[in-house]
Design a protein around this motif. Structure first.
Motif, short mmCIF file in Angstrom:
data_model
loop_
_atom_site.label_atom_id
_atom_site.label_comp_id
_atom_site.label_asym_id
_atom_site.label_seq_id
_atom_site.Cartn_x
_atom_site.Cartn_y
_atom_site.Cartn_z
N TYR A 165 0.86 -1.25 -0.06
CA TYR A 165 0.05 -0.10 0.04
C TYR A 165 0.86 1.12 -0.09
O TYR A 165 1.97 1.21 0.63
CB TYR A 165 -1.05 -0.05 1.21
N THR A 166 0.38 2.50 -0.57
CA THR A 166 0.98 3.64 -0.37
C THR A 166 0.45 4.61 0.84
O THR A 166 -0.76 4.68 0.83
CB THR A 166 0.94 4.56 -1.80
N VAL A 167 1.13 5.08 1.55
CA VAL A 167 0.61 5.69 2.48
C VAL A 167 0.25 7.23 2.07
O VAL A 167 0.92 7.89 1.48
CB VAL A 167 1.89 6.25 3.74
N ALA A 168 -0.81 7.43 2.19
CA ALA A 168 -1.53 8.65 1.57
C ALA A 168 -1.72 9.91 2.52
O ALA A 168 -1.63 11.04 2.25
CB ALA A 168 -3.13 8.30 0.84
N SER A 169 -1.84 9.53 3.90
CA SER A 169 -2.14 10.32 5.08
C SER A 169 -1.77 10.07 6.20
O SER A 169 -1.19 8.89 6.25
CB SER A 169 -3.55 10.85 4.69
N GLU A 170 -1.88 10.80 7.16
CA GLU A 170 -1.57 10.41 8.70
C GLU A 170 -2.64 10.80 9.51
O GLU A 170 -3.65 11.98 9.24
CB GLU A 170 -0.30 11.03 9.04
N HIS A 171 -2.85 10.31 10.62
CA HIS A 171 -4.08 10.65 11.68
C HIS A 171 -3.78 10.62 13.01
O HIS A 171 -2.55 10.09 13.36
CB HIS A 171 -5.12 9.84 11.30
N GLU A 172 -4.15 11.16 13.97
CA GLU A 172 -3.75 11.25 15.42
C GLU A 172 -3.91 9.89 16.26
O GLU A 172 -3.37 9.74 17.01
CB GLU A 172 -4.64 12.50 16.05
N THR A 173 -5.08 9.02 15.76
CA THR A 173 -5.13 7.88 16.63
C THR A 173 -4.06 6.81 16.65
O THR A 173 -3.61 6.28 15.53
CB THR A 173 -6.33 7.16 16.26
N ASP A 174 -3.33 6.69 17.82
CA ASP A 174 -2.00 5.99 17.76
C ASP A 174 -2.14 4.58 17.33
O ASP A 174 -1.36 4.13 16.52
CB ASP A 174 -1.42 6.13 18.93
N GLU A 175 -3.03 3.84 17.71
CA GLU A 175 -3.37 2.37 17.48
C GLU A 175 -3.94 1.99 16.17
O GLU A 175 -4.32 0.58 16.02
CB GLU A 175 -3.61 1.59 18.80
N THR A 176 -4.39 2.67 15.47
CA THR A 176 -5.17 2.53 14.26
C THR A 176 -4.45 2.72 13.01
O THR A 176 -3.70 3.63 12.70
CB THR A 176 -6.50 2.83 14.33
N LEU A 177 -4.84 1.85 11.90
CA LEU A 177 -4.42 2.03 10.44
C LEU A 177 -5.62 2.09 9.55
O LEU A 177 -6.45 1.26 9.69
CB LEU A 177 -3.50 0.64 10.21
N TRP A 178 -5.88 3.17 8.98
CA TRP A 178 -7.12 3.11 8.22
C TRP A 178 -7.03 2.79 6.48
O TRP A 178 -5.79 3.02 6.05
CB TRP A 178 -7.45 4.76 8.08
#
Length: 358
Positions: free
Chosen positions: A122-135
């Motif tokens: 997969y290509t990393v498109a963005s980041e988010h604040e929740t530490d333990e989750t992968l979207w």
């Protein structure tokens, strides 16, 4: 394949040529160091028992130094609508990007050890604040037969670090990166030849890059991917305009060099051979003529630089990172050509390069 969007690949070809996986990975991977004080992202180490239903070994055995993390999947609201196919992208916790363990735009490997694909790129498109989750999007979850709230492993390397040949990739049903260095007596050491989608991603293109590199003494950069039962394209493919140097160590080393000319081999599902890239029309015409001389019954066409598809002219295309704008050539080919006449096309490109470079 570079700016092509929505193309699903030659699945029948992949199924025909894929081989049974004969090496099963059983060893563990030692995770990265702690990401930082207060960070809650879980880090899995080889001596720790994985949560039930997960397989932390996304690279098979022998990779003691590959960074990886176990995260809980969450179906993304983002559709990454600017992207060609949302199933190819993910969003990672800021704790990974803030500590430079993962970068926006790089390719990573995600898997749960089950389903048709044990893991996929997969290509990393963005980041988010929740530490333990992968979207992932719903279609992204479907790629690895995963579900919302499931625990999976994210690995920081797209390619398998322990294999550096096509044979190693094929025998282990894996995704590999390797270099081919042509005969030192050749005159092509200022040429780089690419096959970003070799193996059963776009069959035959890796053979072509190797043949050209060895014929003229050029440097070949090749990635080859395999998947038992077909699906190599869906599991491993990354658009040429998005290939990230930190995901491919051999590519990273080549980007420190200066090449005078670059050639890339690709596959697609249409019926004619296309000659694109940023080279002058006169140079591309020489390539067309050289291939037509060897394949008189095959249609070969120049792609204009301002065309909407298959141009190979996008400045973000990895081909145009390795060689100067104005001196790159991209070859797109249908399935039957790559199966039966891959060597003939490669020889035509060799002839054309000799003429173009004098």
């Amino acid at each position: 394949m570079s700016e092509k969007e929505g193309y699903l690949g030659d699945r029948t070809t992949e199924q025909r040529y894929s081989r049974r996986r004969i090496v099963a990975g059983a060893g563990g991977i030692v995770g990265a160091g702690i990401l930082g004080a207060g960070v809650q992202t879980q880090i899995v180490r080889s001596q720790e028992a994985p949560p039930s239903g997960t397989d932390t070994d996304v690279y098979a055995e022998g990779c003691e130094d590959v960074d990886h993390w176990e995260l809980t999947l969450e179906e993304a609201n983002e559709d990454w609508s600017a992207r060609a196919d949302p199933s190819l992208y993910c969003s990672v916790p800021c704790s990974l990007t803030d500590t430079d363990n993962v970068a926006i735009g790089q390719q990573v490997r995600i898997g749960n050890g089950t389903g048709e694909f044990e893991n996929a790129v997969y290509t990393v498109a963005s980041e988010h604040e929740t530490d333990e989750t992968l979207w992932l999007t719903a279609s992204g979850l479907d790629r690895i037969d995963a579900s919302d709230s499931e625990t999976v492993t994210l690995g920081s390397s797209a390619i398998h670090p322990s294999y550096n040949t096509r044979q190693g990739g094929e025998l282990n049903d894996e995704y590999v990166e390797y270099l081919v260095n042509g005969d030192d007596g050749g005159d092509g050491n200022d040429v780089v030849v690419l096959a970003p989608h070799g193996g059963y991603i776009e069959y035959g293109t890796d053979f072509q890059a190797e043949r050209v590199a060895e014929s003229i003494g050029a440097t070949g950069w090749i990635c080859s991917g395999f998947n038992a039962g077909g699906g190599g394209f869906d599991r491993w493919h990354t658009y040429s305009t998005e290939i990230h140097r930190r995901s491919f160590p051999e590519l990273d080393s080549l980007l420190e060099q200066e090449f005078e000319w670059g050639v890339a081999f690709h596959g697609y599902s249409n019926g004619e051979i296309l000659v694109g890239g940023t080279a002058d029309e006169s140079d591309k015409a020489i390539v067309v003529e050289a291939i037509e001389d060897l394949l008189p019954d095959q249609t070969v066409t120049v792609v204009e630089r301002d065309a909407t598809e298959y141009t190979g002219a996008n400045p973000e295309n990895v081909l145009n990172d390795l060689a100067p704008i104005g001196q790159t050539i991209q070859i797109e080919q249908p399935t039957d050509v790559r199966e039966s006449d891959w060597s003939v096309v490669a020889d035509g490109v060799v002839d054309a390069l000799e003429t173009i470079r004098g």
